[in-house]
Design an enzyme around this catalytic site. Structure first.
Site, PDB file in Angstrom:
ATOM      1  N   ARG A  36       0.166  34.826  73.930  1.00 45.14           N
ATOM      2  CA  ARG A  36      -0.149  35.720  73.113  1.00 45.14           C
ATOM      3  C   ARG A  36       0.898  35.449  71.624  1.00 45.14           C
ATOM      4  O   ARG A  36       1.937  35.269  72.059  1.00 45.14           O
ATOM      5  CB  ARG A  36      -0.290  37.093  73.272  1.00 45.14           C
ATOM      6  N   CYS A  54      -9.291  33.478  69.483  1.00 42.24           N
ATOM      7  CA  CYS A  54      -8.287  34.065  69.339  1.00 42.24           C
ATOM      8  C   CYS A  54      -7.976  35.118  70.338  1.00 42.24           C
ATOM      9  O   CYS A  54      -8.017  34.767  71.389  1.00 42.24           O
ATOM     10  CB  CYS A  54      -8.010  34.710  67.761  1.00 42.24           C
ATOM     11  N   GLU A  76     -14.713  31.850  61.807  1.00 42.42           N
ATOM     12  CA  GLU A  76     -15.628  32.766  61.194  1.00 42.42           C
ATOM     13  C   GLU A  76     -15.104  33.561  59.916  1.00 42.42           C
ATOM     14  O   GLU A  76     -15.773  34.178  59.241  1.00 42.42           O
ATOM     15  CB  GLU A  76     -16.048  33.809  62.256  1.00 42.42           C
ATOM     16  N   HIS A 134      -9.614  31.518  63.916  1.00 40.19           N
ATOM     17  CA  HIS A 134     -11.117  31.996  63.436  1.00 40.19           C
ATOM     18  C   HIS A 134     -11.645  30.972  62.482  1.00 40.19           C
ATOM     19  O   HIS A 134     -11.375  31.276  61.099  1.00 40.19           O
ATOM     20  CB  HIS A 134     -10.680  33.253  62.615  1.00 40.19           C
ATOM     21  N   GLY A 148      -9.603  39.840  67.419  1.00 40.04           N
ATOM     22  CA  GLY A 148      -9.162  41.323  67.533  1.00 40.04           C
ATOM     23  C   GLY A 148      -7.792  41.533  68.243  1.00 40.04           C
ATOM     24  O   GLY A 148      -6.837  41.093  68.128  1.00 40.04           O
ATOM     25  N   GLU A 149      -8.057  42.610  69.084  1.00 38.56           N
ATOM     26  CA  GLU A 149      -6.615  42.810  69.750  1.00 38.56           C
ATOM     27  C   GLU A 149      -7.225  42.758  71.218  1.00 38.56           C
ATOM     28  O   GLU A 149      -7.943  43.630  71.971  1.00 38.56           O
ATOM     29  CB  GLU A 149      -6.238  44.126  69.431  1.00 38.56           C
TER      30      GLU A 149
HETATM   31  N1  GLN Z   1      -2.559  38.960  68.837  1.00 34.78           N
HETATM   32  C1  GLN Z   1      -4.038  39.523  69.073  1.00 34.78           C
HETATM   33  C2  GLN Z   1      -3.998  39.678  70.619  1.00 34.78           C
HETATM   34  O1  GLN Z   1      -3.264  39.638  71.375  1.00 34.78           O
HETATM   35  C3  GLN Z   1      -5.025  38.315  68.704  1.00 34.78           C
HETATM   36  C4  GLN Z   1      -5.244  38.231  67.357  1.00 34.78           C
HETATM   37  C5  GLN Z   1      -6.422  37.862  66.805  1.00 34.78           C
HETATM   38  O2  GLN Z   1      -7.445  37.825  67.540  1.00 34.78           O
HETATM   39  N2  GLN Z   1      -6.506  37.612  65.482  1.00 34.78           N
HETATM   40  O3  GLN Z   1      -5.060  40.016  71.052  1.00 34.78           O
END
Ligand code: GLN
Length: 199
Positions: free
Chosen positions: A108, A79, A175, A173, A47-48
């Site tokens: 990142r 990720c 998943e 990922h 996610g983020e």
């Molecule tokens: N770029 C995202 C981050 O810095 C990670 C991307 C992802 O989880 N697909 O959190």
């Protein structure tokens, strides 16, 4: 043995829940500290990472998660989840914190704008068949400490999966591609890692 918790604050937690469901592994959605009780493992989804970081503090989950990682709970980050498990990050935002647990430096968004997303079949230590991996604004592991095992690299040698004892982190990922082998690997880890829940 208890269920595997999936941190359900932001990101692709539904895909993780579905993947474990396909494997017949019991899961619990983690949104508040009480949800952490009696788990045999915990997944930090993609996610983020900056958002998951903030929300985990807001919902009082940050400190208990750090404590559980320190006590040896098996934890699996994909990720953004890998970023949150790294002890050090490059190209993070200034206020961004991590839970830590992996003695690694993670960069990142390491693939830049042209190659923001791609899929690849990669070899993963301990899994016989290549795994189908989706890289989406993915991080890369730049440095690993002496206790860290590298489990997968890209063809050019860049590190995309690591494990340090009870902590597993991957850049990609599985998943979202229908791949189940790494979730199976983690479910196995939850059985073999020595973690004694107090509850
Ligand atoms: N770029 C995202 C981050 O810095 C990670 C991307 C992802 O989880 N697909 O959190």
């Amino acid at each position: 043995m208890g269920p595997i918790g999936v941190l359900c604050l932001q990101g692709d937690f539904r895909e993780h829940l579905q993947t474990f469901e396909a494997l017949g592994v019991e899961t619990v959605r983690v949104r508040k500290p009480a949800d952490l009780e009696g788990l045999k493992g915990l997944v930090i989804p993609g996610g983020e990472s900056t958002v998951i970081d903030k929300l985990s503090s807001t919902f009082g989950l940050r400190d208990p998660i750090i404590e559980l990682i320190g006590r040896g709970l098996p934890v699996f980050g994909t990720c953004a989840g890998l970023i949150l498990l790294a002890d050090r990050i490059v190209d993070g935002v200034a206020t961004q914190k991590t839970f830590g647990g992996l003695d690694v430096t993670v960069q990142r968004n390491a693939f830049g704008s042209q190659l923001e997303s791609f899929e690849a079949d990669i070899r993963f230590e301990g899994i016989e068949e290549p795994v189908r991996a989706a890289f989406i604004r993915a991080p890369i592991v730049l440095e690993t400490g002496p206790e860290v095992s590298v489990l997968a690299t890209l063809n050019d040698g860049r590190v995309v999966a690591v494990r340090q004892g009870n902590v597993l982190g991957i850049s990609f990922h599985p998943e979202v591609t229908g791949e189940t082998a790494i979730h199976e690997y983690f479910a196995q880890m939850c059985k073999t890692v020595d973690f004694k829940s107090r509850n």
